[in-house]
Design a protein around this motif. Structure first.
Motif, PDB file in Angstrom:
ATOM      1  N   SER A  91       1.774  30.215 -15.752  1.00 50.88           N
ATOM      2  CA  SER A  91       3.389  29.843 -15.621  1.00 50.88           C
ATOM      3  C   SER A  91       4.334  30.433 -14.344  1.00 50.88           C
ATOM      4  O   SER A  91       3.558  31.111 -13.971  1.00 50.88           O
ATOM      5  CB  SER A  91       4.542  30.305 -16.952  1.00 50.88           C
ATOM      6  OG  SER A  91       3.823  31.350 -16.513  1.00 50.88           O
ATOM      7  N   CYS A 110       6.183  27.494 -22.314  1.00 47.08           N
ATOM      8  CA  CYS A 110       5.081  26.763 -21.503  1.00 47.08           C
ATOM      9  C   CYS A 110       5.101  25.629 -22.801  1.00 47.08           C
ATOM     10  O   CYS A 110       5.232  26.116 -24.574  1.00 47.08           O
ATOM     11  CB  CYS A 110       4.113  27.855 -22.125  1.00 47.08           C
ATOM     12  SG  CYS A 110       4.061  28.794 -20.831  1.00 47.08           S
ATOM     13  N   GLU A 137       0.522  26.018 -21.481  1.00 47.67           N
ATOM     14  CA  GLU A 137      -0.223  26.660 -22.578  1.00 47.67           C
ATOM     15  C   GLU A 137      -1.944  26.159 -22.914  1.00 47.67           C
ATOM     16  O   GLU A 137      -1.652  24.476 -23.713  1.00 47.67           O
ATOM     17  CB  GLU A 137       0.114  26.996 -23.821  1.00 47.67           C
ATOM     18  CG  GLU A 137      -0.346  28.011 -25.307  1.00 47.67           C
ATOM     19  CD  GLU A 137       0.406  28.169 -26.082  1.00 47.67           C
ATOM     20  OE1 GLU A 137      -0.645  29.080 -26.992  1.00 47.67           O
ATOM     21  OE2 GLU A 137       1.185  28.512 -26.185  1.00 47.67           O
ATOM     22  N   ARG A 177      -1.956  31.055 -21.502  1.00 46.41           N
ATOM     23  CA  ARG A 177      -0.647  30.454 -20.847  1.00 46.41           C
ATOM     24  C   ARG A 177      -0.968  30.525 -19.004  1.00 46.41           C
ATOM     25  O   ARG A 177      -0.773  31.721 -18.484  1.00 46.41           O
ATOM     26  CB  ARG A 177       0.478  31.282 -21.229  1.00 46.41           C
ATOM     27  CG  ARG A 177       0.784  31.235 -22.716  1.00 46.41           C
ATOM     28  CD  ARG A 177       1.723  31.386 -22.910  1.00 46.41           C
ATOM     29  NE  ARG A 177       2.460  30.533 -24.493  1.00 46.41           N
ATOM     30  CZ  ARG A 177       3.499  31.452 -25.329  1.00 46.41           C
ATOM     31  NH1 ARG A 177       4.477  31.907 -25.023  1.00 46.41           N
ATOM     32  NH2 ARG A 177       3.889  30.521 -26.443  1.00 46.41           N
TER      33      ARG A 177
END
Length: 303
Positions: free
Chosen positions: A76, A83, A30, A74
């Protein structure tokens, strides 16, 4: 010089490229709100990026995501992954103990950020959306973007002479190509970029940028666009977000800041170069727009 090049020159675009992000297990990072405009390119694997308030973006290999206003986001391997803060990920990487290492398929990203002069406000920057996705397509602009990115990727971590300068310049090229690709891939409804796509208004902007010292009238400006005065004023305001004379004034202030930073011309010379024969009138206008006199601004910036 075209209008966009002139704007980018005036906002003092600079770029920084980060180290590559390699992850081989369930991962997520993040990034906090930042004053910089950030970008990511997926080199290998798959990932998801989410900016609050925007739809989640699934990135494919070669795709870019550009976050113009440095919004919290964020990124991912899967949307549901937890995160860690970007600072935690970076600290672990620098300590030689990188996070998210395992036996799963590798995900590889490269990122960086773009900087603009902190005291510069321009409709171009303001009109950009919170997030831009550039797909890897077969168009000419996309192919040029991929080539520039490939060269940039090769330079990351390179210890050869001049690599830092090369990386910065390549990232600046990538920024311009991202904007070109955005114009090509997106049906833009409003904002400064739409003005750049309009040949008439873009041509008028070019004249304003090249000759801010000229005593422009609305009739003269509308002639540069090949439009009637009323149509020109209406279309300019719709696309740029302010009237032609307001834009001219703001552009003059922006250029005067550049001249003041050079510390070579006296205030009256700066005033003349941006269209004001009266130094007193220039001082009043500058203070009303910037909040301080030209002399005070120069002392503060150069101190």
């Amino acid at each position: 010089m075209d209008a966009l090049s002139d704007v980018l020159d005036s906002v003092k675009l600079k770029a920084v490229v980060y180290q590559k992000v390699r992850c081989t297990s369930a991962w997520g990072v993040e990034a906090p709100q930042d004053s910089y405009s950030q970008f990511w390119q997926l080199l290998k694997g798959s990932c998801y990026l989410r900016v609050p308030g925007e739809n989640i973006i699934k990135m494919d290999e070669g795709d870019f995501v550009f976050i113009p206003h440095g919004s919290t986001h964020r990124i991912s391997g899967k949307p549901q992954n937890a995160c860690v803060p970007a600072s935690q990920y970076t600290k672990a990487l620098l300590s030689g103990k990188p996070l998210f290492q395992g036996k799963e398929a590798e995900t590889l990203l490269i990122g960086g950020h773009f900087e603009f002069a902190s005291d510069v406000q321009h409709p171009f920057i303001k009109s950009l959306p919170k997030v831009i996705r550039i797909r890897n397509t077969n168009t000419e602009v996309s192919m040029w973007l991929q080539r520039a990115a490939l060269f940039m990727n090769d330079e990351v971590g390179c210890e050869m002479i001049g690599s830092k300068i090369i990386l910065g310049r390549l990232a600046e090229v990538v920024f311009i190509l991202i904007i070109r690709a955005y114009l090509e891939q997106t049906d833009i409804k409003k904002g400064f970029l739409l003005a750049l796509k309009d040949n008439r208004i873009s041509n008028s902007l070019k004249f304003i940028h090249e000759s801010p010292e000229k005593n422009w009238t609305l009739n003269q400006l509308s002639t540069t666009a090949g439009m009637s005065r009323s149509l020109y004023c209406r279309e300019f305001k719709r696309l740029v977000g302010e009237t032609p004379l307001s834009y001219l004034t703001n552009w003059r202030i922006l250029k005067s800041k550049e001249f003041l930073k050079e510390d070579k011309k006296n205030i009256s010379e700066v005033a003349s170069k941006v269209g004001y024969q009266s130094e007193a009138a220039f001082n009043r206008l500058f203070k009303s727009k910037v909040g301080e006199t030209p002399a005070s601004y120069r002392r503060r910036i150069l101190s």
